[in-house]
Scaffold this motif. Structure first.
Motif, mmCIF file in Angstrom:
data_model
loop_
_atom_site.group_PDB
_atom_site.id
_atom_site.type_symbol
_atom_site.label_atom_id
_atom_site.label_comp_id
_atom_site.label_asym_id
_atom_site.label_seq_id
_atom_site.Cartn_x
_atom_site.Cartn_y
_atom_site.Cartn_z
ATOM 1 N N VAL A 175 0.834 -1.203 0.000
ATOM 2 C CA VAL A 175 0.000 0.000 0.000
ATOM 3 C C VAL A 175 0.869 1.253 0.000
ATOM 4 O O VAL A 175 0.585 2.234 -0.708
ATOM 5 C CB VAL A 175 -0.942 0.001 1.228
ATOM 6 N N PHE A 176 1.945 1.227 0.778
ATOM 7 C CA PHE A 176 2.855 2.380 0.841
ATOM 8 C C PHE A 176 3.475 2.666 -0.526
ATOM 9 O O PHE A 176 3.498 3.810 -0.991
ATOM 10 C CB PHE A 176 3.947 2.125 1.873
ATOM 11 N N VAL A 177 3.970 1.626 -1.178
ATOM 12 C CA VAL A 177 4.584 1.801 -2.493
ATOM 13 C C VAL A 177 3.552 2.282 -3.507
ATOM 14 O O VAL A 177 3.826 3.179 -4.319
ATOM 15 C CB VAL A 177 5.237 0.482 -2.963
ATOM 16 N N PHE A 178 2.355 1.712 -3.460
ATOM 17 C CA PHE A 178 1.298 2.076 -4.411
ATOM 18 C C PHE A 178 0.962 3.560 -4.327
ATOM 19 O O PHE A 178 0.945 4.264 -5.347
ATOM 20 C CB PHE A 178 0.056 1.233 -4.134
ATOM 21 N N PHE A 179 0.689 4.049 -3.115
ATOM 22 C CA PHE A 179 0.298 5.457 -2.979
ATOM 23 C C PHE A 179 1.488 6.398 -3.135
ATOM 24 O O PHE A 179 1.298 7.579 -3.428
ATOM 25 C CB PHE A 179 -0.401 5.688 -1.642
ATOM 26 N N SER A 180 2.699 5.891 -2.956
ATOM 27 C CA SER A 180 3.871 6.732 -3.199
ATOM 28 C C SER A 180 3.939 7.142 -4.664
ATOM 29 O O SER A 180 4.382 8.248 -4.997
ATOM 30 C CB SER A 180 5.144 5.975 -2.807
ATOM 31 N N PHE A 181 3.498 6.239 -5.559
ATOM 32 C CA PHE A 181 3.477 6.556 -6.991
ATOM 33 C C PHE A 181 2.162 7.225 -7.400
ATOM 34 O O PHE A 181 2.143 8.096 -8.267
ATOM 35 C CB PHE A 181 3.684 5.279 -7.815
ATOM 36 N N ALA A 182 1.052 6.808 -6.773
ATOM 37 C CA ALA A 182 -0.262 7.325 -7.181
ATOM 38 C C ALA A 182 -0.505 8.741 -6.684
ATOM 39 O O ALA A 182 -1.269 9.496 -7.299
ATOM 40 C CB ALA A 182 -1.373 6.405 -6.669
ATOM 41 N N ALA A 183 0.123 9.122 -5.568
ATOM 42 C CA ALA A 183 -0.103 10.447 -4.980
ATOM 43 C C ALA A 183 1.249 11.049 -4.593
ATOM 44 O O ALA A 183 1.824 10.663 -3.565
ATOM 45 C CB ALA A 183 -1.010 10.347 -3.759
ATOM 46 N N PRO A 184 1.796 11.960 -5.378
ATOM 47 C CA PRO A 184 3.113 12.539 -5.089
ATOM 48 C C PRO A 184 3.219 13.170 -3.701
ATOM 49 O O PRO A 184 4.287 13.125 -3.083
ATOM 50 C CB PRO A 184 3.281 13.592 -6.190
ATOM 51 N N SER A 185 2.124 13.758 -3.215
ATOM 52 C CA SER A 185 2.166 14.410 -1.897
ATOM 53 C C SER A 185 2.131 13.412 -0.743
ATOM 54 O O SER A 185 2.272 13.800 0.415
ATOM 55 C CB SER A 185 0.998 15.390 -1.758
ATOM 56 N N PHE A 186 1.970 12.135 -1.045
ATOM 57 C CA PHE A 186 1.861 11.104 -0.017
ATOM 58 C C PHE A 186 3.111 11.028 0.850
ATOM 59 O O PHE A 186 3.032 10.750 2.046
ATOM 60 C CB PHE A 186 1.598 9.753 -0.690
ATOM 61 N N LEU A 187 4.275 11.272 0.254
ATOM 62 C CA LEU A 187 5.541 11.115 0.963
ATOM 63 C C LEU A 187 5.992 12.378 1.693
ATOM 64 O O LEU A 187 7.054 12.377 2.314
ATOM 65 C CB LEU A 187 6.634 10.682 -0.020
ATOM 66 N N GLN A 188 5.229 13.442 1.620
ATOM 67 C CA GLN A 188 5.593 14.654 2.348
ATOM 68 C C GLN A 188 5.482 14.435 3.853
ATOM 69 O O GLN A 188 4.646 13.662 4.317
ATOM 70 C CB GLN A 188 4.700 15.814 1.924
ATOM 71 N N ALA A 189 6.322 15.118 4.605
ATOM 72 C CA ALA A 189 6.355 14.927 6.052
ATOM 73 C C ALA A 189 5.005 15.246 6.695
ATOM 74 O O ALA A 189 4.538 14.521 7.585
ATOM 75 C CB ALA A 189 7.459 15.791 6.669
ATOM 76 N N ALA A 190 4.366 16.330 6.242
ATOM 77 C CA ALA A 190 3.061 16.700 6.801
ATOM 78 C C ALA A 190 2.021 15.628 6.505
ATOM 79 O O ALA A 190 1.147 15.347 7.341
ATOM 80 C CB ALA A 190 2.615 18.044 6.230
ATOM 81 N N SER A 191 2.110 15.004 5.332
ATOM 82 C CA SER A 191 1.162 13.950 4.978
ATOM 83 C C SER A 191 1.360 12.727 5.859
ATOM 84 O O SER A 191 0.391 12.100 6.325
ATOM 85 C CB SER A 191 1.324 13.567 3.501
ATOM 86 N N LEU A 192 2.592 12.366 6.113
ATOM 87 C CA LEU A 192 2.877 11.202 6.951
ATOM 88 C C LEU A 192 2.387 11.406 8.384
ATOM 89 O O LEU A 192 1.926 10.465 9.031
ATOM 90 C CB LEU A 192 4.373 10.893 6.932
ATOM 91 N N SER A 193 2.482 12.643 8.871
ATOM 92 C CA SER A 193 1.988 12.904 10.223
ATOM 93 C C SER A 193 0.468 12.772 10.278
ATOM 94 O O SER A 193 -0.095 12.272 11.262
ATOM 95 C CB SER A 193 2.413 14.301 10.690
ATOM 96 N N THR A 194 -0.209 13.186 9.201
ATOM 97 C CA THR A 194 -1.664 13.023 9.128
ATOM 98 C C THR A 194 -2.042 11.545 9.071
ATOM 99 O O THR A 194 -3.006 11.101 9.701
ATOM 100 C CB THR A 194 -2.229 13.752 7.895
#
Length: 345
Positions: free
Chosen positions: A36-55
């Motif tokens: 799931v992590f790899v999938f959304f890392s490619f599907a959503a560029p903002s997924f890997l941002q620090a603020a996104s990870l905290s959410t």
């Protein structure tokens, strides 16, 4: 003449790493989380941002706090369909008691703890005294709490939500315990993440390092056999339901002190999220197998999926599809992993 080499102790058999990994109930969840992590890392560029990870971590923690005791309960062979609305009940009792009694909010928090633990005790004692399935017992509790939440809130407050208690004595200190947050650059970490980590660590210690943990596995695997060898089956089951109640109290106080008011209809349906997180994490529906760490991984998958769909700018209605797909895939993967583990013994 050289001395003969000492014979190897047959009890100290080396277990290959692959076999040890296959024996872990959370293996399937870890594989799923990575996918799931790899999938959304490619599907959503903002997924890997620090603020996104905290959410994502915050979303996972709100589910994970309840998924931990629900996982232990499922390992013990039981369910609790009242867990979702019990969270709301806890928040409502704390808020309405504090407001109506014009007392320090910590008084309401304490009363809420007693009431919530009493609900957990009621579930446990009804299960052990009547012999009815936990599905029926807790479904009845779910319906009663749903009606009480709405009925009492309307009776006391005149609306479907509680009165604001943000200006009452003790609110800032209670907020610091149950709903505080820290900003580190662009990252916001909420206290629920710490509660979640602490509960996972405590539950893991109980399961793997204490006699109570052995009792939980024994009760879930074969209750009659466990009773025959002296396991306190009744006390174990009651304790598991009270554990669910304790975490429901923590979650309820977080809701109250985060938003200041509580909607009486909240929580309905969340019990399925907790159960699904535990199942994705490796717990069997039949009991006797699972882990607290697995439930944490399952909750983390939830957090990634809920927010990943938003970051990818997809229709959020797809979440239910992903939820069902994850449940089926996780169940099949867990079944396969367990069969492989049994075959290599």
């Amino acid at each position: 003449m050289s001395a003969a080499a000492p014979a190897a102790d047959e009890r100290l058999t080396h277990v290959p790493l692959v076999r040890r990994l296959l024996a872990r109930p959370e293996l399937g969840a870890v594989v799923g989380a990575a996918a799931v992590f790899v999938f959304f890392s490619f599907a959503a560029p903002s997924f890997l941002q620090a603020a996104s990870l905290s959410t994502i971590l915050y979303s996972a923690s709100t589910i994970g706090i309840m998924a931990v005791p629900v996982a232990l309960l499922m390992i013990g062979g039981e369910f609790d369909l009242s867990a979702g609305v019990m969270v709301t009940t806890s928040a409502l009792v704390s808020s309405m008691f504090s407001y109506q009694m014009t007392a320090n909010v910590w008084v309401g928090v304490g009363v809420s703890l007693l009431v919530t633990l009493a609900i957990g005790f009621f579930n446990g004692i009804m299960l052990t005294r009547t012999g009815l399935p936990s599905f029926i017992i807790t479904l009845g509790t779910f319906l009663m709490l749903t009606g009480l939440n709405l009925g009492f809130t309307k009776l006391i407050s005149g609306t479907v939500s509680t009165k604001a208690i943000g200006d009452m004595e003790g609110f800032p200190s209670a907020k610091a315990v149950f709903a505080s947050q820290w900003d580190i650059g662009s990252v916001t970490l909420k206290v629920t993440i710490l509660w979640w980590i602490a509960l996972v660590a405590l539950a893991t210690w109980i399961l793997l390092r204490t006699r109570a943990g052995n009792w939980i596995f024994a009760v879930g695997g074969a209750a009659d056999a466990a009773r025959a060898v002296g396991v306190p089956v009744v006390k174990t089951r009651i304790g598991l339901y009270m554990g669910v109640a304790l975490c429901a109290w923590i979650s309820g106080q977080h809701i109250l002190f985060s938003f200041d008011v509580v909607q009486s209809g909240e929580g309905v349906g969340n019990e399925f999220l907790y159960i699904i997180a535990a199942v994705i994490g490796g717990c069997l529906m039949t009991g006797g197998y699972g882990s607290a760490i697995g439930s944490a991984v399952g909750a983390f998958i939830f957090g990634m999926t809920i927010n990943g769909i938003v970051y990818a700018q997809w229709n959020p209605d797809w979440f239910k599809f992903f939820l069902g797909a994850m449940l089926l895939l996780a169940t099949l993967l867990n079944f396969w992993v367990r069969k492989r583990a049994e075959a290599t013994k």
